[in-house]
Design an enzyme around this catalytic site. Sequence first.
Site, short mmCIF file in Angstrom:
data_model
loop_
_atom_site.label_atom_id
_atom_site.label_comp_id
_atom_site.label_asym_id
_atom_site.label_seq_id
_atom_site.Cartn_x
_atom_site.Cartn_y
_atom_site.Cartn_z
N PRO A 87 0.76 -1.55 -0.09
CA PRO A 87 -0.04 0.12 0.00
C PRO A 87 0.88 1.35 0.12
CG PRO A 87 0.25 -1.08 2.24
CD PRO A 87 0.85 -1.87 1.06
N MET A 88 0.49 2.37 -0.99
CA MET A 88 1.20 3.45 -1.11
C MET A 88 0.57 4.60 -1.38
SD MET A 88 4.54 1.95 -3.34
CE MET A 88 3.44 0.80 -4.32
N THR A 89 0.23 5.40 -0.41
CA THR A 89 -0.57 6.69 -0.80
C THR A 89 -0.18 7.31 -1.66
OG1 THR A 89 -0.85 7.00 1.87
CG2 THR A 89 -1.29 8.88 0.57
N GLY A 123 -3.93 3.46 1.62
CA GLY A 123 -4.81 3.77 2.67
C GLY A 123 -6.06 4.49 2.32
N GLN A 138 -6.80 -1.05 2.10
CA GLN A 138 -6.35 -0.83 3.53
C GLN A 138 -7.19 0.53 4.17
OE1 GLN A 138 -2.68 1.56 4.39
NE2 GLN A 138 -1.75 -0.50 4.66
N HIS A 152 -4.85 -0.82 8.72
CA HIS A 152 -3.51 -0.01 8.78
C HIS A 152 -3.29 0.05 10.31
CE1 HIS A 152 -0.23 2.30 8.10
NE2 HIS A 152 -0.60 3.12 7.36
N TYR A 172 0.04 5.99 12.88
CA TYR A 172 -1.57 6.78 12.72
C TYR A 172 -2.39 6.14 13.97
CZ TYR A 172 0.52 8.06 8.27
OH TYR A 172 1.18 8.64 7.45
#
Length: 372
Positions: free
Chosen positions: A32-34, A66, A109, A176, A181
């Site tokens: 997962p990569m924003t 995310g 995610q 996540h 976070y």
Amino acid sequence: MPANPVERARDVLVRPFSLGGLTLPNRVVMAPMTREFSPGGVPGEDVARYYARRAAGGVGLILTEGTYIGHDSAGTSARVPHFHGDEALAGWSAVAEAVHREGGRIMPQLWHVGMDRTAGNPPVPGALAIGPSGIALDGTRSGRTMTRSDIDNVVAAYATAAAAAEVLGFDGVEIHGGHGYLVDQFLWAHTNRRTDGYGGDVARRTRFAAEIVAACRAAVSADFPISFRFSQWKVNHYPARIAETPHELETVLALLAEAGTDIFHCSTRRFHLPEFEGSDLNLAGWAKKVSGKPAISVGSVGLSNEFLQVFQGEQAGVTDIVELLDRMEREEFDLVAVGRALLGDPEWLTKVLAGRTEELNPFHVGLVGSLH
């Protein structure tokens, strides 16, 4: 004689893997990569094409960037996708369909930023940052301590999102729980100063995360996979640790496994580094050992440096995956997540398995500004 490198890569990486009711065709996961290419929180056709390209490139499982759950304080950007609301969910349904058409599997995610929220930012400008103790990662008191009602509302929002993922046809869901976070803010003693049942020792600090997992498990089918991503490090706080010893890690993961976690996604910046003294096991290796659950490893796979160096202007070079294969042959962990290397080249896995590594397109920081 040692196996041909290409044959060895195929033998190790192209093995089916079962998780609940899901069977993956191989052991490679898109990390997962924003990306922030979803204006108003709605993923469009470009997002669907972006993920579908990686599925077409042979990736066994895609974990989306995310996505904000349906809670006012969950986000801090107008361009990060939501996982709630009719328009956003319709967009995600199209993403899942596009990935499935290419033969891929995909999980969203689910994310709440907690104290990382900037006051006045969208999606809900008037929402306050909230956290276990109202303490940001830097130790400042810049938000509000969560009440029991807040906790219950956030837990319910995660469960609602997980149920939506199953209805939309996704293949599982990931929570996540890392990188500083909200969920991780409860796990980390530095940001969790509570004196009730959600704070104190490592077991009580895990209660919030376990309640989220349990609520998600109750909201979906028994064989719908739930992944839990966690990390020791936090954004801009890289030496941070939620578990100082294997025993503490076991305490955390046992509670999460009991709550219904099927697999642990263990976020490290460099997959090849040992997690605790006296052993070569990385974080995923330890997670698998102490929890008895399968584990995903991640961190600079196929690249010569880690992400901080890239954003400081250092070009990432392409490297071999010999050590990765060594560890996977030993069954140290079960799956490997690939991030920046897949941003640089959607056909990363296809080229690796064909021995075409000289054709790989390396990741560079300019790729962050486009949805390739």
